[in-house]
Design a protein around this motif. Structure first.
Motif, mmCIF file in Angstrom:
data_model
loop_
_atom_site.group_PDB
_atom_site.id
_atom_site.type_symbol
_atom_site.label_atom_id
_atom_site.label_comp_id
_atom_site.label_asym_id
_atom_site.label_seq_id
_atom_site.Cartn_x
_atom_site.Cartn_y
_atom_site.Cartn_z
ATOM 1 N N GLU A 168 57.779 39.777 14.648
ATOM 2 C CA GLU A 168 57.900 38.997 15.887
ATOM 3 C C GLU A 168 59.081 39.487 16.736
ATOM 4 O O GLU A 168 59.970 38.699 17.095
ATOM 5 N N PRO A 169 59.123 40.766 17.085
ATOM 6 C CA PRO A 169 60.301 41.294 17.786
ATOM 7 C C PRO A 169 60.482 40.755 19.199
ATOM 8 O O PRO A 169 61.591 40.790 19.739
ATOM 9 N N PHE A 170 59.403 40.262 19.825
ATOM 10 C CA PHE A 170 59.490 39.808 21.215
ATOM 11 C C PHE A 170 59.837 38.330 21.341
ATOM 12 O O PHE A 170 60.077 37.839 22.444
ATOM 13 N N SER A 171 59.862 37.635 20.221
ATOM 14 C CA SER A 171 60.049 36.187 20.257
ATOM 15 C C SER A 171 61.403 35.813 20.874
ATOM 16 O O SER A 171 62.447 36.303 20.456
ATOM 17 N N GLY A 172 61.353 34.953 21.880
ATOM 18 C CA GLY A 172 62.572 34.447 22.495
ATOM 19 C C GLY A 172 63.187 35.332 23.550
ATOM 20 O O GLY A 172 64.196 34.958 24.159
ATOM 21 N N LEU A 173 62.616 36.513 23.807
ATOM 22 C CA LEU A 173 63.177 37.418 24.806
ATOM 23 C C LEU A 173 62.572 37.145 26.181
ATOM 24 O O LEU A 173 61.400 36.795 26.294
ATOM 25 N N ASP A 174 63.380 37.328 27.235
ATOM 26 C CA ASP A 174 62.845 37.199 28.584
ATOM 27 C C ASP A 174 62.019 38.441 28.916
ATOM 28 O O ASP A 174 61.981 39.418 28.166
ATOM 29 N N ALA A 175 61.354 38.385 30.067
ATOM 30 C CA ALA A 175 60.416 39.452 30.427
ATOM 31 C C ALA A 175 61.096 40.816 30.518
ATOM 32 O O ALA A 175 60.531 41.830 30.095
ATOM 33 N N LEU A 176 62.325 40.852 31.060
ATOM 34 C CA LEU A 176 63.023 42.129 31.213
ATOM 35 C C LEU A 176 63.338 42.738 29.854
ATOM 36 O O LEU A 176 63.113 43.942 29.629
ATOM 37 N N ASN A 177 63.835 41.923 28.926
ATOM 38 C CA ASN A 177 64.165 42.452 27.605
ATOM 39 C C ASN A 177 62.912 42.795 26.799
ATOM 40 O O ASN A 177 62.931 43.709 25.975
ATOM 41 N N GLN A 178 61.820 42.072 27.030
ATOM 42 C CA GLN A 178 60.561 42.430 26.392
ATOM 43 C C GLN A 178 60.104 43.808 26.869
ATOM 44 O O GLN A 178 59.630 44.632 26.075
ATOM 45 N N GLN A 179 60.265 44.061 28.163
ATOM 46 C CA GLN A 179 59.873 45.357 28.719
ATOM 47 C C GLN A 179 60.727 46.480 28.123
ATOM 48 O O GLN A 179 60.214 47.560 27.784
ATOM 49 N N LYS A 180 62.029 46.230 27.979
ATOM 50 C CA LYS A 180 62.914 47.233 27.380
ATOM 51 C C LYS A 180 62.504 47.514 25.937
ATOM 52 O O LYS A 180 62.508 48.666 25.492
ATOM 53 N N LEU A 181 62.158 46.457 25.213
ATOM 54 C CA LEU A 181 61.758 46.623 23.820
ATOM 55 C C LEU A 181 60.461 47.421 23.717
ATOM 56 O O LEU A 181 60.325 48.296 22.852
ATOM 57 N N GLU A 182 59.515 47.156 24.605
ATOM 58 C CA GLU A 182 58.276 47.942 24.612
ATOM 59 C C GLU A 182 58.583 49.417 24.834
ATOM 60 O O GLU A 182 57.982 50.293 24.190
ATOM 61 N N GLY A 183 59.515 49.706 25.751
ATOM 62 C CA GLY A 183 59.882 51.092 26.012
ATOM 63 C C GLY A 183 60.497 51.752 24.792
ATOM 64 O O GLY A 183 60.218 52.926 24.489
ATOM 65 N N LEU A 184 61.325 51.012 24.069
ATOM 66 C CA LEU A 184 61.951 51.564 22.867
ATOM 67 C C LEU A 184 60.903 51.850 21.796
ATOM 68 O O LEU A 184 60.956 52.883 21.119
ATOM 69 N N ILE A 185 59.943 50.952 21.650
ATOM 70 C CA ILE A 185 58.873 51.156 20.660
ATOM 71 C C ILE A 185 58.062 52.397 21.002
ATOM 72 O O ILE A 185 57.770 53.228 20.144
ATOM 73 N N ARG A 186 57.721 52.554 22.282
ATOM 74 C CA ARG A 186 56.950 53.732 22.690
ATOM 75 C C ARG A 186 57.744 55.019 22.444
ATOM 76 O O ARG A 186 57.186 56.033 22.017
ATOM 77 N N ALA A 187 59.042 54.977 22.726
ATOM 78 C CA ALA A 187 59.873 56.167 22.532
ATOM 79 C C ALA A 187 59.915 56.572 21.063
ATOM 80 O O ALA A 187 59.846 57.765 20.733
ATOM 81 N N GLN A 188 60.019 55.599 20.175
ATOM 82 C CA GLN A 188 60.022 55.911 18.751
ATOM 83 C C GLN A 188 58.683 56.512 18.320
ATOM 84 O O GLN A 188 58.640 57.467 17.543
ATOM 85 N N ALA A 189 57.601 55.950 18.827
ATOM 86 C CA ALA A 189 56.275 56.465 18.473
ATOM 87 C C ALA A 189 56.095 57.893 18.965
ATOM 88 O O ALA A 189 55.471 58.726 18.292
ATOM 89 N N GLN A 190 56.636 58.208 20.139
ATOM 90 C CA GLN A 190 56.537 59.571 20.668
ATOM 91 C C GLN A 190 57.276 60.572 19.786
ATOM 92 O O GLN A 190 56.951 61.762 19.773
ATOM 93 N N ASP A 191 58.261 60.089 19.039
ATOM 94 C CA ASP A 191 58.998 60.941 18.104
ATOM 95 C C ASP A 191 58.307 61.034 16.749
ATOM 96 O O ASP A 191 58.864 61.603 15.806
#
Length: 325
Positions: free
Chosen positions: A172-195
């Motif tokens: 549940e990594p997105f729980s309690g985060l606002d929209a901006l921080n959720q977007q940042k977290l999605e970007g971090l997840i995608r970056a890790q997957a690209q690696d």
């Protein structure tokens, strides 16, 4: 007989797997929290475990990691039949967040890396790079107690990846985060997957699973009625046709299915297996006067309702509403 689960049809037996779990069962005081769950997660993919609160997501993740032992079943984690033996290759963000309040951001990240075998000096160096790379250079020496919730969540996530794991598990990594921080977290997840890192995360928010995941497991009541590609889940439902006509009646109406919903000159119905061409032909030849016609694929929410049932979908919606409150 154990309930049958549906393995991802897009995962061949020869494809490298980061997780291969078969028939996992877990009981707590006579309550079956996980009921014969099987999952296959391809190496290098983003895999979502989607379900309402209490569905068994956290218990499943903890069994995959070897934190708790299953009562039945087995799990290969990064090829190891003892998941804890490869713990240093895994980054885990539990649902219960926890950082020492007096630690600075750098020390918190380095400490989490040290728990996975990373030397503290190297952990501090990597922590600086990670904080700078994620726009948090100004917070390097800020104590955790002085951080916003989103900032603390980011610091803990950076601590989860500082030792450069091959597999990242997020509960549940997105729980309690606002929209901006959720977007940042999605970007971090995608970056890790690209690696090339494999990522598995649990969520009750359909939008995150739909945007991020190649494959998902839908979980409800401790069971997995579906595991596979997101488009395979959506394709279980027929596309929806939305039609507006100038004429209210005519011979063309025979081309509409009996269950078509009508509101004035607007219609909604499932697209027939024959496709849209016969419908268009009937509408044109019957002088329906097409004002607009669109074909919409069902969303993942519609697929979830069809697969898991109305009650599970209501629980999922309720959890999302609580997040927004």
């Amino acid at each position: 007989m154990a309930p049958m689960t549906i393995a991802p049809t897009s995962t061949s037996t020869s494809a490298p797997l980061a997780i291969d779990a078969q028939g996992l069962v877990k009981d707590f005081d006579g309550f079956r929290a996980v009921d014969h769950i099987s999952l296959k997660v391809k190496a290098g993919s983003i895999f979502g475990v989607l379900g309402p609160n209490g569905a068994g997501k956290t218990t499943t993740l903890r069994m995959l990691l070897g934190i708790i032992a299953p009562d039945e079943g087995r799990c290969l984690l990064l090829g190891a039949d003892r998941p804890l033996s490869v713990a240093k290759l895994v980054g885990y963000l539990p649902e219960e967040r926890g950082l020492y309040p007096s630690m600075s951001a750098i020390e918190a990240i380095a400490f989490m890396g040290a728990l996975r075998g990373l030397p503290l000096a190297e952990g501090r160096r990597r922590a600086r790079d990670l904080l700078e790379g994620h726009g948090l250079a100004y917070a390097m020496n800020r104590p955790v107690r002085q951080m916003s919730k989103g900032m603390a969540q980011t610091v803990q996530l950076l601590g989860t990846i500082v030792h450069r794991p091959r597999l990242i598990v997020l509960d549940e990594p997105f729980s309690g985060l606002d929209a901006l921080n959720q977007q940042k977290l999605e970007g971090l997840i995608r970056a890790q997957a690209q690696d090339g890192v494999t990522i598995i995360f649990s969520t009750h928010v359909i939008a995150h699973a739909e945007r991020l995941c190649e494959e998902i497991a839908i979980i409800a009541g401790g069971k997995v009625p579906f595991a596979g590609r997101v488009d395979e889940a959506r394709n279980r439902l027929a596309p929806q046709v939305r039609l507006e006509t100038r004429a209210a009646d005519g011979p063309w109406r025979a081309a509409l299915p009996p269950g078509a919903l009508q509101q004035g000159h607007h219609w909604q119905f499932e697209l027939a297996e024959a496709g849209v061409e016969p419908l268009l032909k009937a509408l044109i030849e019957g002088d329906a006067g097409i004002v607009s016609l669109s074909i919409e694929r069902p969303g993942l929410h519609d697929a979830f309702v069809a697969i898991a049932g109305e009650a599970a979908a209501a629980d999922l919606d309720r959890a999302q509403e609580e997040d927004r409150a």
